[in-house]
Design a protein around this motif. Structure first.
Motif, PDB file in Angstrom:
ATOM      1  N   LEU A   1       0.814  -1.060   0.031  1.00 41.89           N
ATOM      2  CA  LEU A   1      -0.002  -0.034   0.055  1.00 41.89           C
ATOM      3  C   LEU A   1       0.969   1.352  -0.037  1.00 41.89           C
ATOM      4  O   LEU A   1       0.236   2.550  -0.002  1.00 41.89           O
TER       5      LEU A   1
ATOM      6  N   LYS B   1       3.133   4.069  -5.886  1.00 40.06           N
ATOM      7  CA  LYS B   1       3.671   5.274  -5.537  1.00 40.06           C
ATOM      8  C   LYS B   1       2.860   6.503  -6.031  1.00 40.06           C
ATOM      9  O   LYS B   1       3.071   7.655  -5.475  1.00 40.06           O
TER      10      LYS B   1
ATOM     11  N   LEU C   1      -0.658   6.778  -7.016  1.00 37.87           N
ATOM     12  CA  LEU C   1      -2.050   6.115  -7.089  1.00 37.87           C
ATOM     13  C   LEU C   1      -3.050   7.191  -7.320  1.00 37.87           C
ATOM     14  O   LEU C   1      -2.874   8.546  -6.825  1.00 37.87           O
TER      15      LEU C   1
ATOM     16  N   SER D   1      -6.905   9.138  -7.470  1.00 44.40           N
ATOM     17  CA  SER D   1      -7.865   9.332  -6.379  1.00 44.40           C
ATOM     18  C   SER D   1      -8.796   8.100  -6.634  1.00 44.40           C
ATOM     19  O   SER D   1      -9.382   7.670  -5.763  1.00 44.40           O
TER      20      SER D   1
ATOM     21  N   LYS E   1      -7.443   4.974  -5.346  1.00 44.04           N
ATOM     22  CA  LYS E   1      -7.434   4.981  -3.942  1.00 44.04           C
ATOM     23  C   LYS E   1      -8.737   4.664  -3.235  1.00 44.04           C
ATOM     24  O   LYS E   1      -8.928   3.957  -2.204  1.00 44.04           O
ATOM     25  N   ALA E   2      -9.725   5.175  -3.905  1.00 45.90           N
ATOM     26  CA  ALA E   2     -11.252   5.001  -3.429  1.00 45.90           C
ATOM     27  C   ALA E   2     -11.624   3.535  -3.702  1.00 45.90           C
ATOM     28  O   ALA E   2     -12.618   3.168  -2.979  1.00 45.90           O
TER      29      ALA E   2
ATOM     30  N   PHE F   1     -13.523  11.505   3.223  1.00 48.89           N
ATOM     31  CA  PHE F   1     -12.426  11.409   2.461  1.00 48.89           C
ATOM     32  C   PHE F   1     -12.480  10.666   1.194  1.00 48.89           C
ATOM     33  O   PHE F   1     -12.053  10.647   0.207  1.00 48.89           O
ATOM     34  N   TYR F   2     -14.039  10.265   1.203  1.00 44.06           N
ATOM     35  CA  TYR F   2     -14.421   9.429   0.029  1.00 44.06           C
ATOM     36  C   TYR F   2     -15.558   9.975  -0.653  1.00 44.06           C
ATOM     37  O   TYR F   2     -16.699  10.612   0.088  1.00 44.06           O
TER      38      TYR F   2
END
Lengths: 462, 288
Positions: free
Chosen positions: B51, B69, B71, B73, B76-77, B104-105
């Motif tokens: 991760l 390194k 990623l 958004s 990441k979601a 954050f999402y």
């Protein structure tokens, strides 16, 4: 490991105590001990050193008396009592630096035993600290002259005669250590404080169960963080900056309640001064010393808290930076930096405003002192901030180094403040200060450049 | 099936201790993988390196088709993660923490959160510092599932849970695993948990994935082989990871049964016994 080693564990603690003792010895050699004021200085230093030594060791003693295995380990209490007696004896021997003034030496010994007994009571009933703090505040800033013959009689001669009584009581208290019963929440609290390490204490307070925290501390914590809670309970969209601020905040955060507390102290300070104006040089010196410690201390404390909280949260922040809200790592790092500077800025502003208030209330010609305070606080801001940023950026665990440097800086800045005041030095036009300011500024710029050009390492440090 | 995680030559060391050594691993979409390893084998280090929480010293990791390194958004979601240790903000209540994480999402399944909260009987008005270790762990699991990620990584998620909590959590994983698009990796010590939900098992040993296969294959192939013979010294068991002799009997644990070899020995009059092993025994043998 012997019990004495356990009680005094921690090289930082040992070095700090040794350094202070050395200072006292050096002072006793170089100061003119025929002058009362100088002898008082050494005596007060001795009392301060031992207060620190006995206070920290005491937390460990208090915890060891409650050890679950105490009843089944052979001679456990016997050894513990022996170790406490030895440490107390060492503490009393430090008064030898006051020789040839025997009265003063014996008087200081009695005061040391009073400190010992006070600490013993405070471990059972922490609220006595409030009474203690109030008394210290009143005595330290009272306008009475410490050098008067009458003060001398009550401060040293009477206690000197009382030494056998306090010696007997202390001896009895040590012999009854095995009967010591402590509330469970205090046990949790003391295991946090007894780490004798600033970083472990700061971080343990974060993890300490709420019930173990003193009520006043919990009230401060709740109020310092209440605005974040309100925000999270509302349905408002929260900015990225605030989210990072929340994530970087520990229970040690300086917030509304802390600023309120410090403001109240400043107001009390001013009020006290209004009713009991300074009348002697001795009181003036104390005031100056306290004031320097107060302003530099707030900056140092704020920086230390920010550093340890962020340092401990590195892995958490490492995960947070992977959240989809942030476009890239640079954005996240910029936000952390911004949060850090906003909080540092608030502290600096508060220090400067309160300094201006106190200075204009206490001293009749405040301009030079104001400028000096501004210089000292700016220097401390630059150095402390640069240290925090360098410390957080690196991949290595450097918390001990950072803490030592911060402590040295803090200790150095206080005499600078006092000497510049007493010797009538204009710090702003002094070449040395200008040089130090430039170094501080350059260091801060270097630290910022480091953050700008290379994303800091957020990985957890062992 | 597309590759969800592609790891190539991943190395990581702490001071002088090499934890991961040029590790290669490929994980396909829909895999539910139990990652086994001894204490200190580097399971958490591997997960953190995947991760990019704690970056590797060298090597590369591709997550959902992107370099870990950098990623985006959107990627990441699609990731959910439960750390081994609960280091969430202690001074927030559960309700506030959920609200915090929600920010954050872009996608957040409130009803799923409410359902899990109620099923796991979590008092949302309690601060994180007031929860028991198990309750805290459950909150972390809820937070990891709330945005319905495609790739879920759990670092010893059930270690702090009581048996009922563990069963409930595993049930949740089984439900998630029913969706073929979801990829799940969970590290554990508890082999029975793994057997309940995982379709693949990976064993991390000496810095590498020493064994990675379908759970059924592992149990079928890694077996104990015993040969009874008058001349035990002349018997060599193929694919054996360790062998020992006991009078006329030669025993060994193999990673694969060579049926041809078995047939030949039997035709020569030797007796060959094959005994299946529990996953726990397999793990112990492979990492011995």
């Amino acid at each position: 490991m012997s019990i004495i080693n356990t009680l005094t564990k921690g090289w930082l603690f040992r070095i700090f105590t040794a350094l202070l003792l050395l200072t006292a010895i050096v002072f006793s050699f170089f100061w003119d001990t025929s002058e009362k004021q100088s002898t008082y200085g050494v005596a007060i230093l001795i009392l301060f050193i031992n207060f620190y030594l006995l206070g920290l060791v005491g937390y460990r003693v208090a915890l060891l008396t409650q050890h679950t295995m105490a009843k089944v380990i052979p001679d456990y209490y016997l050894q513990l009592k022996g170790a406490v007696k030895k440490i107390l004896l060492f503490s009393l021997l430090t008064t030898l630096t006051l020789l040839p003034n025997v009265t003063m030496m014996l008087g200081t010994m009695t005061w040391l035993l009073v400190i010992f007994l006070f600490l013993a009571i405070s471990y059972l009933q922490p609220s006595v600290w409030l009474v203690f703090s109030a008394s210290i505040f009143a005595v330290t800033f009272s306008s009475f002259d410490f050098t008067l013959a009458e003060t001398n009689y009550w401060l040293w001669q009477v206690p000197a005669y009382c030494l056998p009584v306090f010696g007997f009581i202390s001896y009895q208290v040590i012999n009854r250590l095995d009967r010591f019963k402590m509330r469970p929440e205090l046990k949790v609290r003391y295991s946090t404080y007894s780490g004798l390490s600033m970083s472990s204490s700061f971080n343990s307070i974060d993890k300490m169960p709420e019930k173990a925290r003193p009520k006043l501390q919990q009230w401060i914590i709740d109020n310092n963080l209440v605005m974040f809670r309100k925000l999270l309970r509302s349905d408002k969209k929260i900015s990225k900056l605030t989210l990072v601020d929340i994530a970087s905040s520990g229970v040690n955060r300086f917030g509304k309640a802390s600023f309120f507390g410090w403001s109240t102290t400043v107001a009390l300070f001013c009020l006290y001064q209004h009713f009991f104006p300074l009348s002697t040089n001795t009181a003036d010196d104390f005031y100056m010393m306290f004031f320097a410690m107060f302003s530099v201390g707030i900056n140092a404390m704020g920086s230390t808290i920010s550093f340890f909280t962020l340092n401990e949260r590195k892995e958490y922040l490492a995960r947070l930076r992977l959240m989809p809200l942030f476009n890239n790592e640079q954005e996240f790092s910029r936000l952390v930096l911004k949060v850090f500077f906003i909080n540092q800025g608030k502290l600096l502003l508060f220090t400067l405003v309160s300094s201006t208030l106190v200075i204009s209330m206490v001293w009749s010609d405040p301009t030079k002192l104001l400028v000096n305070t501004l210089v000292i606080n700016t220097v401390s801001f630059c150095f402390f901030s640069a240290l925090v940023l360098f410390g957080l950026h690196t991949k290595k665990q450097v918390k001990t180094i950072i803490m030592v440097i911060m402590m040295i800086l803090f200790i150095l800045l206080i005499p600078v403040a006092v000497i510049s005041y007493k010797e009538n030095i204009h710090l702003l036009i002094s070449n040395t200060t200008q040089g130090v300011m430039v170094i501080g500024f350059v260091l801060l710029m270097l630290a910022l450049a480091k953050w700008k050009f290379k994303v800091p390492s957020w990985q957890k440090l062992s | 099936m597309t590759t969800t995680i592609q790891i190539s030559k991943l190395s990581k060391s702490y001071k002088k201790q090499q934890v991961l050594t040029e590790l290669d691993w490929s994980i396909k979409q829909g895999d539910v993988i139990g990652l086994l390893g001894k204490n200190g084998a580097g399971k958490s280090t591997l997960i953190n390196a995947i991760l990019n929480i704690n970056p590797a010293d060298s090597g590369s990791v591709s997550l959902l088709g992107e370099d870990n390194k950098v990623l985006t958004s959107a990627t990441k979601a699609r990731i959910g993660y439960v750390p081994q240790q609960n280091d969430e903000i202690t001074w927030l209540t559960v309700k506030e923490l959920i609200q915090f994480k929600k920010q954050f999402y872009a996608h957040w399944n409130d009803s799923k959160v409410a359902e899990l909260i109620s099923r796991w009987e979590i008092d949302t008005n309690k601060k994180m510092s007031e929860l028991s270790v198990g309750q805290g762990q459950r909150v972390l699991i809820i937070l990891a599932l709330a945005h319905e990620p495609d790739l879920m990584i759990f670092d010893e998620p059930a270690a702090a849970l009581d048996p009922a909590g563990r069963r409930d959590f595993l049930k949740e994983i089984v439900n998630l695993a029913a969706d073929e698009n979801k990829t799940i990796i969970f590290s554990t010590h508890i082999t029975t948990d793994l057997e309940r939900v995982a379709n693949k098992v990976a064993i991390l040993h000496q810095g590498k994935i020493c064994h990675f296969d379908d759970l059924d294959n592992v149990k079928e192939n890694v077996v104990k082989v015993s040969v009874i013979s008058d001349q035990p010294n002349k018997i060599t068991i193929p694919y054996a990871i360790n062998t020992f002799q006991d009078n006329h009997q030669v025993n060994g644990v193999v990673t694969q049964v060579d049926l041809q070899w078995k047939k030949e020995l039997e035709s020569q009059g030797h007796q060959v016994d094959i005994t299946p092993m529990s996953l726990e025994d397999i793990f112990l043998e492979l990492t011995a």
